[in-house]
Scaffold this motif. Structure first.
Motif, PDB file in Angstrom:
ATOM      1  N   UNK A   1      -6.214  -0.691 -20.225  1.00 27.78           N
ATOM      2  CA  UNK A   1      -7.059  -1.660 -19.538  1.00 27.78           C
ATOM      3  C   UNK A   1      -8.234  -2.086 -20.393  1.00 27.78           C
ATOM      4  N   UNK A   2      -8.585  -3.323 -20.232  1.00 33.05           N
ATOM      5  CA  UNK A   2      -9.747  -3.891 -20.905  1.00 33.05           C
ATOM      6  C   UNK A   2     -10.424  -4.831 -19.915  1.00 33.05           C
ATOM      7  N   UNK A   3     -11.739  -4.758 -19.823  1.00 34.84           N
ATOM      8  CA  UNK A   3     -12.453  -5.470 -18.765  1.00 34.84           C
ATOM      9  C   UNK A   3     -12.985  -6.821 -19.229  1.00 34.84           C
TER      10      UNK A   3
ATOM     11  N   UNK B   1     -18.291   0.973 -16.361  1.00 36.34           N
ATOM     12  CA  UNK B   1     -18.534  -0.193 -15.508  1.00 36.34           C
ATOM     13  C   UNK B   1     -18.001  -0.008 -14.094  1.00 36.34           C
ATOM     14  N   UNK B   2     -18.048   1.246 -13.623  1.00 36.53           N
ATOM     15  CA  UNK B   2     -17.621   1.563 -12.273  1.00 36.53           C
ATOM     16  C   UNK B   2     -18.526   2.652 -11.705  1.00 36.53           C
ATOM     17  N   UNK B   3     -18.377   2.902 -10.398  1.00 42.88           N
ATOM     18  CA  UNK B   3     -19.102   3.974  -9.725  1.00 42.88           C
ATOM     19  C   UNK B   3     -18.120   5.093  -9.373  1.00 42.88           C
TER      20      UNK B   3
ATOM     21  N   UNK C   1     -17.826   7.170  -6.893  1.00 40.64           N
ATOM     22  CA  UNK C   1     -17.310   7.248  -5.521  1.00 40.64           C
ATOM     23  C   UNK C   1     -16.115   6.307  -5.347  1.00 40.64           C
ATOM     24  N   UNK C   2     -16.259   5.072  -5.845  1.00 39.70           N
ATOM     25  CA  UNK C   2     -15.162   4.102  -5.704  1.00 39.70           C
ATOM     26  C   UNK C   2     -13.902   4.555  -6.439  1.00 39.70           C
TER      27      UNK C   2
ATOM     28  N   UNK D   1     -12.097   7.645  -4.984  1.00 40.26           N
ATOM     29  CA  UNK D   1     -11.418   7.238  -3.765  1.00 40.26           C
ATOM     30  C   UNK D   1     -10.107   6.509  -4.054  1.00 40.26           C
ATOM     31  N   UNK D   2     -10.132   5.640  -5.036  1.00 39.59           N
ATOM     32  CA  UNK D   2      -8.910   4.886  -5.349  1.00 39.59           C
ATOM     33  C   UNK D   2      -7.835   5.807  -5.911  1.00 39.59           C
TER      34      UNK D   2
ATOM     35  N   UNK E   1     -19.571  -8.798 -19.099  1.00 41.83           N
ATOM     36  CA  UNK E   1     -19.109  -9.058 -17.721  1.00 41.83           C
ATOM     37  C   UNK E   1     -19.780  -8.144 -16.700  1.00 41.83           C
ATOM     38  N   UNK E   2     -20.664  -7.251 -17.216  1.00 36.42           N
ATOM     39  CA  UNK E   2     -21.287  -6.253 -16.338  1.00 36.42           C
ATOM     40  C   UNK E   2     -22.781  -6.119 -16.623  1.00 36.42           C
ATOM     41  N   UNK E   3     -23.436  -7.257 -16.795  1.00 34.45           N
ATOM     42  CA  UNK E   3     -24.900  -7.297 -16.799  1.00 34.45           C
ATOM     43  C   UNK E   3     -25.556  -6.788 -18.077  1.00 34.45           C
TER      44      UNK E   3
ATOM     45  N   UNK F   1     -27.210   9.773 -14.405  1.00 30.75           N
ATOM     46  CA  UNK F   1     -26.638   8.445 -14.157  1.00 30.75           C
ATOM     47  C   UNK F   1     -26.318   8.195 -12.686  1.00 30.75           C
ATOM     48  N   UNK F   2     -26.055   9.262 -11.944  1.00 27.20           N
ATOM     49  CA  UNK F   2     -25.544   9.087 -10.584  1.00 27.20           C
ATOM     50  C   UNK F   2     -26.207  10.016  -9.582  1.00 27.20           C
TER      51      UNK F   2
END
Lengths: 453, 453
Positions: free
Chosen positions: A59-61, A102-104, A106-107, A110-111, A138-140, A197-198
């Protein structure tokens, strides 16, 4: 397990048309199927019939206008596609790449727990940190965060994800209709994690999945990457150009595991292999040449520049690769840059020759030969301490994948090196990986103490 | 379309066991299927046989130890589950709820574009901003961001997502094997978006999907929510307790559309309905009572306190609802709090009575009656200007859903109010929504100017 019972593992590195840069232009490729579910279903079912351990999507974002112009850009998001593939497969493992930058957590926890439920315990996560400015934008961000910083975040991300997967103990569910008690909530846990970070309270809102957690896969071979892999990974994808390099990497990685109290058997090392198969060696070489003729040097050069984070557009194609900055100065994909530089130097390649050497697998090892020759090489690496199995990267999905499954896999089976039937139901079963201990359980904590002592 | 040709729309609000708080305790429920794909497959296929427009999953990014103890906690992540459901359905629309507060637009635009590809144009996105501290605490916050701030972020999030979906024009793909040109990159667009919450370069790395973009659904009925809906939504889920309230909401929302230059027909308003169906009215009332007896007041009270953001645990169950702070002071779910307060006041309910009124649908309208009585009410709302269709919330998925599909839907069909066959293939076709104009195309820009003038 006795030495002779040891079997190699095979993962199919899937994409839409094949791993060769020009795969979509080949007459056998049907490029209209790039986003077609039926196409991916056929490939997955074929790999399952051949009893492969797993299939996997990179994968590449981000993509670019140039990639859109020349390349097979614009595929489907891997976890979404794998969720659909759970329905049309029964045994093969399903591994998705997801970035920790580029993700959290928790999300993502869950996936993957959901994918593991849907597939009956066949989920795997290839953990990456992403390495390009194009993705960061793409992520700020203006630029990709620094290499060490990305791995620091990845460590914390995975720690949090593991706690989330552990937050429902195996026997937490009661579901007693009479008393109205759904779960024993002394066996459901908040994390109350507060880190660099979290901050994540938990528990996860998905119950514990069949495998406890997905198998964790890692693909970076930099120093940071290897350290991360030694700590977390259960399978490792790696690019190695020679048997000697692969053996060195294998020994180095396995020795690092001891520091984390882990058994060498619990991490499977899978170098990438790009097979090009012919009935004769000459036929295989012709196939390779046919694909290479379809490449576009302008596009190849842009891809290489992007891969090594250094603009090569002003250098003559028939000259040598210029001096590049120190790998430690590179913020992108460190280990791949090193591999490419070593390859060019070892074989004294011009830039044009280097582009063709990379067209098939972007630095992964390409073998053009007969099924017997390819099986010989895989056996040599496997028996010689360079691999526990292989990450198979067909040059063409239509045709090339079939050649590997129809001719090389049966040869490996005849030699007793590969399974002829699945023995278990989960991806952990296929790779011979243990069911993970739950960090919230008392007996696990005890085990942890014993392990460290 | 002439008045008499107007058909109502039906969305199935799906979950694992049913919408009644005690659904999992009912003898007809098989609680072991809470995370079982086959169970969801059966429900989805049944809804598709009945020709429903769509099915939909709500979402919440947290659970609690109390919810785990008493409720059917720990389901599957909606987009992952819907991706799997694309494979076993052919026509019904698939709508997933995703929060704009705890995600990045690039990731979400990509997942919905992938779902739209996989389903052949049946994807929908129910856009929420999330409203609880419990969710915020899984994503690095102590408290949920302020209501207005969440909607400001939601606006920018959706703007960016739309531009990402538009970033590949319809005819960008060329895929010419001879010339090696994959896409006309003058028809692939960078966004270079730099806003308050997001900086996103683009383009998206998924090609344009069959519907152009998923249909956009919205479910908040606060002032901020209605304004957001008027600007973006193509379908609206709403909780309304009376015909009069529903008609007021309907008229208010449709009138707001004009300000954004949108046609009232391009937004479908779907109030939630909780049907409880019996062969006689008495049988239906018995069914309702049977479910209500399975509720646990302690758990119901905790849920209500959480829903209205006000701790009710110190108030007597048989007393009235206390004075609550002004709705504008509430940072969570404003419109639902207002509805609950109005309901308690209008019907002079004790807290215990209120809990039972909310057990079936958390504030959505519950009708216990015969199929004929329920069809009468739906017709009255539909014909009387209170609804374009309904969001159906069965009290039980095993049994209750079947009752609605087997008895109420055929009655609506007999009356000519509901389709007997799908006419189109996409979710936009089912709801009669236009294919979206691409904001990057010149003719669209021209159209935009005309519309504003």
């Amino acid at each position: 397990m006795s030495k002779s019972d040891r079997k190699l593992h095979l993962n199919l590195f899937m994409n839409s048309m094949g791993h060769h840069e020009a795969a979509w232009r080949h007459p056998q490729s049907d490029v209209n199927l790039a986003a077609d579910f039926g196409h991916f279903q056929r490939l997955a079912q074929k790999a399952e019939q051949a009893k492969l351990d797993s299939l996997f999507f990179a994968d590449r974002l981000a993509t670019t206008l140039t990639a859109a112009k020349y390349g097979a850009a614009g595929g489907l998001e891997p976890l979404t596609l794998l969720a659909a593939l759970t329905v049309v497969t029964k045994r093969i493992g399903l591994i998705a790449t997801v970035s920790t930058s580029f993700n959290e957590p928790f999300n993502i926890a869950r996936r993957f727990a959901s994918l593991d439920h849907l597939s009956g315990g066949r989920a795997g996560w290839n953990i990456i940190t992403s390495g390009t400015d194009g993705e960061a934008r793409n992520f700020n961000y203006e630029h990709i965060p620094e290499h060490g910083n990305r791995y620091e975040r990845a460590n914390e991300f995975v720690d949090v994800a593991i706690k989330l997967w552990d937050s429902w103990e195996e026997d937490a569910l009661i579901r007693d209709k009479q008393t109205g008690i759904y779960a024993d909530n002394s066996k459901v846990h908040e994390l109350n994690h507060k880190g660099t970070f979290f901050s994540v309270k938990g528990p996860l809102n998905v119950t514990r999945s069949p495998q406890g957690r997905p198998i964790l896969v890692q693909a970076g071979s930099s120093e940071n990457g290897k350290e991360f892999a030694a700590q977390y990974a259960e399978a490792i994808f790696t690019a190695q150009q020679t048997f000697e390099d692969a053996r060195t990497f294998y020994a180095d990685l396995k020795s690092k595991l001891i520091r984390y109290g882990r058994s060498p058997e619990h991490v499977k090392i899978l170098p990438g292999i790009c097979p090009i198969i012919g009935q004769t060696e000459a036929e295989a070489k012709d196939k390779e040449a046919e694909l290479n003729e379809l490449t576009n040097p302008e596009y190849s050069l842009l891809q290489l520049s992007n891969r090594i984070g250094y603009d090569l557009s002003s250098y003559p194609l028939d000259g040598p690769l210029p001096e590049l900055p120190d790998v430690e100065q590179i913020n992108g994909h460190q280990s791949r840059t090193q591999l490419i530089r070593d390859l060019a130097q070892r074989e004294q390649l011009t830039i044009r020759q280097l582009l063709l050497r990379l067209a098939g697998g972007r630095g992964h090892y390409t073998i053009a030969g007969t099924p017997m020759q390819i099986a010989d090489q895989l056996e040599e690496w496997f028996v010689g301490g360079a691999a526990d199995g292989f990450n198979i990267m067909p040059q063409l999905m239509n045709g090339g994948l079939d050649d590997f499954l129809d001719y090389v896999v049966p040869e490996l089976q005849r030699r007793g090196l590969f399974r002829t039937e699945y023995n278990g139901r989960t991806l952990r079963d296929h790779y011979g990986l243990p069911y993970p201990l739950n960090s919230f359980r008392q007996e696990s904590k005890q085990h942890e103490v014993n392990r460290i002592v």
